[in-house]
Design an enzyme around this catalytic site. Structure first.
Site, PDB file in Angstrom:
ATOM      1  N   TYR A   1       4.149   9.678 -11.071  1.00  0.00           N
ATOM      2  CA  TYR A   1       3.169   8.899 -10.293  1.00  0.00           C
ATOM      3  C   TYR A   1       2.327   8.010 -11.213  1.00  0.00           C
ATOM      4  O   TYR A   1       2.143   6.818 -10.965  1.00  0.00           O
ATOM      5  CB  TYR A   1       2.280   9.876  -9.504  1.00  0.00           C
ATOM      6  CG  TYR A   1       1.249   9.206  -8.615  1.00  0.00           C
ATOM      7  CD1 TYR A   1       1.618   8.654  -7.389  1.00  0.00           C
ATOM      8  CD2 TYR A   1      -0.089   9.129  -8.989  1.00  0.00           C
ATOM      9  CE1 TYR A   1       0.677   8.040  -6.568  1.00  0.00           C
ATOM     10  CE2 TYR A   1      -1.035   8.524  -8.176  1.00  0.00           C
ATOM     11  CZ  TYR A   1      -0.651   7.985  -6.961  1.00  0.00           C
ATOM     12  OH  TYR A   1      -1.585   7.385  -6.155  1.00  0.00           O
TER      13      TYR A   1
ATOM     14  N   SER B   1       4.289   5.115 -12.587  1.00  0.00           N
ATOM     15  CA  SER B   1       4.581   4.112 -11.543  1.00  0.00           C
ATOM     16  C   SER B   1       3.352   3.234 -11.309  1.00  0.00           C
ATOM     17  O   SER B   1       3.473   2.028 -11.087  1.00  0.00           O
ATOM     18  CB  SER B   1       5.016   4.790 -10.233  1.00  0.00           C
ATOM     19  OG  SER B   1       3.926   5.427  -9.588  1.00  0.00           O
ATOM     20  N   LYS B   2       2.157   3.820 -11.398  1.00  0.00           N
ATOM     21  CA  LYS B   2       0.940   3.040 -11.130  1.00  0.00           C
ATOM     22  C   LYS B   2       0.559   2.157 -12.331  1.00  0.00           C
ATOM     23  O   LYS B   2       0.065   1.056 -12.148  1.00  0.00           O
ATOM     24  CB  LYS B   2      -0.208   3.969 -10.716  1.00  0.00           C
ATOM     25  CG  LYS B   2       0.031   4.709  -9.373  1.00  0.00           C
ATOM     26  CD  LYS B   2       0.155   3.754  -8.196  1.00  0.00           C
ATOM     27  CE  LYS B   2       0.180   4.485  -6.850  1.00  0.00           C
ATOM     28  NZ  LYS B   2       0.289   3.582  -5.701  1.00  0.00           N
TER      29      LYS B   2
ATOM     30  N   ILE C   1      -9.467   9.347  -2.658  1.00  0.00           N
ATOM     31  CA  ILE C   1      -9.971   8.793  -1.397  1.00  0.00           C
ATOM     32  C   ILE C   1     -10.051   9.915  -0.371  1.00  0.00           C
ATOM     33  O   ILE C   1      -9.064  10.650  -0.176  1.00  0.00           O
ATOM     34  CB  ILE C   1      -9.013   7.682  -0.882  1.00  0.00           C
ATOM     35  CG1 ILE C   1      -8.841   6.583  -1.952  1.00  0.00           C
ATOM     36  CG2 ILE C   1      -9.522   7.096   0.428  1.00  0.00           C
ATOM     37  CD1 ILE C   1      -7.665   5.645  -1.673  1.00  0.00           C
TER      38      ILE C   1
ATOM     39  N   ASN D   1       0.814  -1.224   0.000  1.00  0.00           N
ATOM     40  CA  ASN D   1       0.000   0.000   0.000  1.00  0.00           C
ATOM     41  C   ASN D   1       0.847   1.273   0.000  1.00  0.00           C
ATOM     42  O   ASN D   1       0.394   2.307  -0.488  1.00  0.00           O
ATOM     43  CB  ASN D   1      -0.920  -0.023   1.236  1.00  0.00           C
ATOM     44  CG  ASN D   1      -1.500   1.335   1.558  1.00  0.00           C
ATOM     45  OD1 ASN D   1      -2.412   1.807   0.890  1.00  0.00           O
ATOM     46  ND2 ASN D   1      -0.937   2.002   2.572  1.00  0.00           N
TER      47      ASN D   1
HETATM   48  N1  LIG Z   1      -5.401   9.079  -1.366  1.00  0.00           N
HETATM   49  C1  LIG Z   1      -5.865   8.882  -2.588  1.00  0.00           C
HETATM   50  O1  LIG Z   1      -6.708   9.636  -3.088  1.00  0.00           O
HETATM   51  C2  LIG Z   1      -5.367   7.708  -3.391  1.00  0.00           C
HETATM   52  C3  LIG Z   1      -5.999   7.403  -4.597  1.00  0.00           C
HETATM   53  C4  LIG Z   1      -5.558   6.317  -5.335  1.00  0.00           C
HETATM   54  C5  LIG Z   1      -4.511   5.545  -4.873  1.00  0.00           C
HETATM   55  N2  LIG Z   1      -3.911   5.862  -3.700  1.00  0.00           N
HETATM   56  C6  LIG Z   1      -2.806   4.996  -3.238  1.00  0.00           C
HETATM   57  O2  LIG Z   1      -3.172   4.466  -1.984  1.00  0.00           O
HETATM   58  C7  LIG Z   1      -2.002   4.211  -1.206  1.00  0.00           C
HETATM   59  C8  LIG Z   1      -2.157   4.848   0.164  1.00  0.00           C
HETATM   60  O3  LIG Z   1      -2.384   6.223  -0.018  1.00  0.00           O
HETATM   61  P1  LIG Z   1      -2.815   7.183   1.177  1.00  0.00           P
HETATM   62  O4  LIG Z   1      -3.698   8.187   0.587  1.00  0.00           O
HETATM   63  O5  LIG Z   1      -3.256   6.415   2.359  1.00  0.00           O
HETATM   64  O6  LIG Z   1      -1.397   7.861   1.478  1.00  0.00           O
HETATM   65  P2  LIG Z   1      -0.840   8.581   2.787  1.00  0.00           P
HETATM   66  O7  LIG Z   1       0.194   9.524   2.293  1.00  0.00           O
HETATM   67  O8  LIG Z   1      -1.963   9.082   3.627  1.00  0.00           O
HETATM   68  O9  LIG Z   1      -0.146   7.369   3.564  1.00  0.00           O
HETATM   69  C9  LIG Z   1       0.928   6.698   2.988  1.00  0.00           C
HETATM   70  C10 LIG Z   1       1.692   5.924   4.065  1.00  0.00           C
HETATM   71  O10 LIG Z   1       2.818   5.338   3.411  1.00  0.00           O
HETATM   72  C11 LIG Z   1       3.990   5.645   4.138  1.00  0.00           C
HETATM   73  N3  LIG Z   1       5.110   5.756   3.209  1.00  0.00           N
HETATM   74  C12 LIG Z   1       5.330   6.713   2.265  1.00  0.00           C
HETATM   75  N4  LIG Z   1       6.509   6.501   1.667  1.00  0.00           N
HETATM   76  C13 LIG Z   1       7.055   5.382   2.226  1.00  0.00           C
HETATM   77  C14 LIG Z   1       8.262   4.697   2.049  1.00  0.00           C
HETATM   78  N5  LIG Z   1       9.197   5.121   1.190  1.00  0.00           N
HETATM   79  N6  LIG Z   1       8.502   3.589   2.812  1.00  0.00           N
HETATM   80  C15 LIG Z   1       7.596   3.179   3.712  1.00  0.00           C
HETATM   81  N7  LIG Z   1       6.431   3.815   3.949  1.00  0.00           N
HETATM   82  C16 LIG Z   1       6.157   4.906   3.202  1.00  0.00           C
HETATM   83  C17 LIG Z   1       3.707   6.984   4.822  1.00  0.00           C
HETATM   84  O11 LIG Z   1       4.545   7.169   5.961  1.00  0.00           O
HETATM   85  C18 LIG Z   1       2.236   6.826   5.180  1.00  0.00           C
HETATM   86  O12 LIG Z   1       2.067   6.201   6.431  1.00  0.00           O
HETATM   87  C19 LIG Z   1      -0.826   4.781  -2.021  1.00  0.00           C
HETATM   88  O13 LIG Z   1      -0.186   3.738  -2.733  1.00  0.00           O
HETATM   89  C20 LIG Z   1      -1.512   5.738  -2.985  1.00  0.00           C
HETATM   90  O14 LIG Z   1      -0.752   5.930  -4.163  1.00  0.00           O
HETATM   91  C21 LIG Z   1      -4.314   6.904  -2.947  1.00  0.00           C
END
Ligand SMILES: NC(=O)c1ccc[n+]([C@@H]2O[C@H](COP(=O)([O-])OP(=O)(O)OC[C@H]3O[C@@H](n4cnc5c(N)ncnc54)[C@H](O)[C@@H]3O)[C@@H](O)[C@H]2O)c1
Length: 258
Positions: free
Chosen positions: A155, A158-159, A188, A89
C-alpha cells in the site's frame, strides 16, 4: 451559478467512503457526476438524487484493463466526449504483512488497483479532458505516500508511486491546460479506518484502543473528516487553484508538514 455547473466529473470508488462524499459534493455544486465502482453505487445515487443533483454510474473493476476501456467508452457516451474533472479515488488497503513474509500476488494486486489502475483510468479518460481544452485530475494518495509504515509495504509503495505519477502527468499535460494534483490524507473517520486499526492492532500485539490512540496522536489529536478531504479535492479541481499543478497536499491534522 454553482461552482461546478455544466461540468462533467468522474469519481472512481464512489460507492462508499470518501468517494461517496466527494461525488455528492460535486453534484451539490452543480456537476454531472459519473460514479465508477466495483459495485452499483446505489446509496450514492440516492443521496445525489435527494440533493437534486445529477449522476450516472459505470460498474468497473479498475484492476482490469478491459473493464477500464469499456468504462471509458461508456463515460464518453454519457459525457458527450468531454470531461472536466477526474478524481482517482478508488483504492485497496492490502493486507498486513512484513516484507519478509510478503506474498507476490498480494503485492501485485494492491499495485494493480492503486497504481496501475489509476494510470489506466487516467490514460483512458485523458482524451476527454483534452477534448474539453481544460480540466483537472486529482489523485487520492495518502500520508503514507510520504513516509514508511511497517506491515503495509504494498500500500505504502503504491501511494508513493502515485505521487510520481501525479508529477509526471502534471508535466505531460501542462500544455493541454490540464492540472494534475494529489491529496495525502491522514486516517479518515469511517468504517475503513476502523478495520485498519483492528488489523494493525492484531499484528502489532496491541489492543484496538491503544492502536486507535496511537493513530490519533497527531498535532490535532484526531482523525480527518471525509468532508475535509472533499473540500481540498474540490479546491484542487476548481479555478481557485489555477496556478497549482504537480502538488501533493497533506490533510493530516499536522502529522506531515512537508
Ligand atoms: N480511509 C482512510 O483512512 C484513508 C486515508 C488515506 C487515504 N485513503 C485513500 O482514500 C481513498 C478512498 O478510501 P476510503 O477510505 O473511502 O475507502 P473505502 O474502502 O471506504 O471505499 C473505497 C471504494 O473504492 C471501491 N473500490 C475498491 N477497489 C476497487 C476497484 N478495484 N475498482 C473499482 N472500485 C474499487 C470500493 O468498492 C469502495 O466503494 C483510497 O484511495 C484510500 O487509499 C484513505
Amino acid at each position: 451559478m454553482k461552482r461546478f455547473e455544466n461540468k462533467n466529473v468522474i469519481v472512481t470508488g464512489a460507492a462508499a467512503g470518501v468517494g461517496q462524499q466527494i461525488a455528492l459534493q460535486y453534484a451539490t455544486e452543480g456537476a454531472f457526476v459519473v460514479l465508477v465502482d466495483l459495485r452499483k453505487p446505489e446509496e450514492t445515487m440516492e443521496l445525489i438524487k435527494n440533493a437534486n443533483g445529477k449522476s450516472d454510474f459505470v460498474i468497473c473493476d479498475i484492476s482490469d484493463e478491459n473493464q477500464i476501456k469499456a468504462m471509458a467508452v461508456a463515460v464518453g457516451e454519457k459525457c458527450n466526449g468531454k470531461v472536466d474533472v477526474l478524481v482517482n479515488n478508488a483504492g485497496f488497503n492490502g493486507k498486513a504483512n512484513l516484507i519478509k513474509d510478503m506474498n507476490l500476488s498480494d503485492w501485485n494486486y494492491t499495485l494493480s488497483v492503486n497504481l496501475t489502475g489509476t494510470m489506466l483510468v487516467s490514460r483512458e479518460i485523458i482524451p476527454f479532458l483534452i477534448n474539453n481544452k481544460s480540466g483537472a485530475i486529482v489523485n487520492v494518495a495518502s500520508n503514507v505516500g510520504k513516509r514508511g509504515l511497517p506491515y503495509r509495504s504494498d500500500y505504502v509503495c503504491s501511494k508513493w508511486a502515485l505521487l510520481g505519477l501525479t508529477q509526471t502527468l502534471a508535466l505531460e499535460l501542462v500544455d493541454e491546460k490540464i492540472r494534475v494534483n494529489a491529496v495525502c490524507p491522514g486516517p479518515i473517520d469511517g468504517d475503513r479506518v476502523e478495520e485498519l486499526v483492528k488489523m494493525h492492532a492484531e499484528v502489532e500485539g496491541q489492543s484496538v484502543e491503544q492502536m486507535h490512540k496511537a493513530w490519533e496522536d497527531v498535532p490535532m489529536k484526531r482523525f480527518i473528516d471525509p468532508q475535509e478531504v472533499t473540500n481540498v479535492i474540490l479546491f484542487l479541481s476548481s479555478n481557485d487553484s489555477s496556478a497549482m499543478t504537480g502538488q501533493a497536499l497533506n490533510i493530516t491534522g499536522g502529522m506531515l508538514m512537508n
